[in-house]
Design an enzyme around this catalytic site. Structure first.
Site, PDB file in Angstrom:
ATOM      1  N   CYS A   1      -4.009   5.035 -11.015  1.00 53.63           N
ATOM      2  CA  CYS A   1      -5.422   3.892 -10.565  1.00 53.63           C
ATOM      3  C   CYS A   1      -5.840   3.574 -11.461  1.00 53.63           C
ATOM      4  O   CYS A   1      -7.237   2.656 -11.958  1.00 53.63           O
ATOM      5  CB  CYS A   1      -5.489   3.845  -9.253  1.00 53.63           C
ATOM      6  SG  CYS A   1      -4.094   3.737  -7.995  1.00 53.63           S
TER       7      CYS A   1
ATOM      8  N   PHE B   1       1.032  -1.150  -0.099  1.00 56.69           N
ATOM      9  CA  PHE B   1       0.551   0.076   0.210  1.00 56.69           C
ATOM     10  C   PHE B   1       1.152   1.341   0.279  1.00 56.69           C
ATOM     11  O   PHE B   1       1.964   1.133   0.108  1.00 56.69           O
ATOM     12  CB  PHE B   1      -1.044  -0.016   1.432  1.00 56.69           C
ATOM     13  CG  PHE B   1      -0.037  -0.222   2.649  1.00 56.69           C
ATOM     14  CD1 PHE B   1       0.617   1.033   2.595  1.00 56.69           C
ATOM     15  CD2 PHE B   1      -0.002  -1.117   3.543  1.00 56.69           C
ATOM     16  CE1 PHE B   1       1.071   0.831   4.662  1.00 56.69           C
ATOM     17  CE2 PHE B   1       0.778  -1.645   4.664  1.00 56.69           C
ATOM     18  CZ  PHE B   1       0.986  -0.028   5.177  1.00 56.69           C
TER      19      PHE B   1
END
Length: 223
Positions: free
Chosen positions: A171, A154
């Site tokens: 993303c 992450f």
């Protein structure tokens, strides 16, 4: 007895170096299931990374303009840079739960709990991976698993320069990117490290032990 997990916080390291260390540990864990689990928390100099099979159309800068790496993780293009904490858990999911959907949700839960320590409400978005605050995506997640041993992890924007996201479609999404500092002025990445560590230990039920990097990297590779 809680499963031990080693915590390493080497600070600002290049993307290639920060990637090589977890890869080393993953290979050792694949060879030796007794090798301890590890969580790296690092920052990187400015760099962009592409997930495996990600769409190059989401990259809006010319080749060679910025440092760019294609990686093994899932997901699309993202940015790493100073002010962003990147977590690389190297866990043997056979000791937890052999379920990648579960693992992604657990990483989200770690970050949601971390934000709650600052009285910030982190949220999930149905059908997507990551953590949002008031419509801003503050954390991205991308993983790779080999023989149930995890890689990647992450990235939590704390004081990240958000202008870096203007040259990509982060993303592959059109939602705005945010950072923790928007909702908690004066916060620093150093402030978040113990909060992430506490939340990670709670969510995964591990005994997290801070150790020097050399203690882990120097461990022998089983023959």
């Amino acid at each position: 007895m809680k499963r031990p997990c080693l915590l390493l916080t080497p600070g600002l390291v290049s993307y290639t170096q920060g990637w090589d260390w977890p890869k080393q540990i993953q290979q050792r864990k694949i060879q030796d299931s007794q090798h301890p689990d590890v969580l790296f928390l690092v920052e990187h100099p400015p760099v962009y990374t592409l997930g495996q099979g990600s769409d190059p159309e989401f990259v809006k800068f010319a080749p060679g303009t910025f440092e760019l790496h294609r990686t093994e993780r899932g997901g699309e293009v993202t940015y790493h840079g100073p002010g962003q904490l990147v977590g690389y858990p190297v866990l043997d999911l056979r000791a937890y739960r052999q379920d990648l959907h579960w693992y992604l949700r657990q990483l989200e839960e770690v970050l949601i709990r971390t934000l709650s320590h600052l009285d910030i409400t982190g949220e999930r978005v149905a059908g997507l991976t990551g953590v949002w605050v008031k419509g801003y995506k503050v954390a991205a997640i991308g993983i790779k698993v080999s023989r149930w041993v995890t890689l990647h992890g992450f990235a939590l924007n704390v004081t990240t320069d958000l202008r870096a996201f203007e040259v990509i479609v982060p993303c592959g999404l059109t939602q705005p990117v945010g950072r923790v500092e928007q909702f908690c002025p004066g916060v620093s990445p150093a402030d978040l490290i113990p909060l992430i560590a506490t939340s990670f230990a709670e969510v995964f039920g591990v005994d997290l032990q801070l150790v020097p990097l050399a203690q882990v990297i120097a461990l022998p590779v089983p023959q």
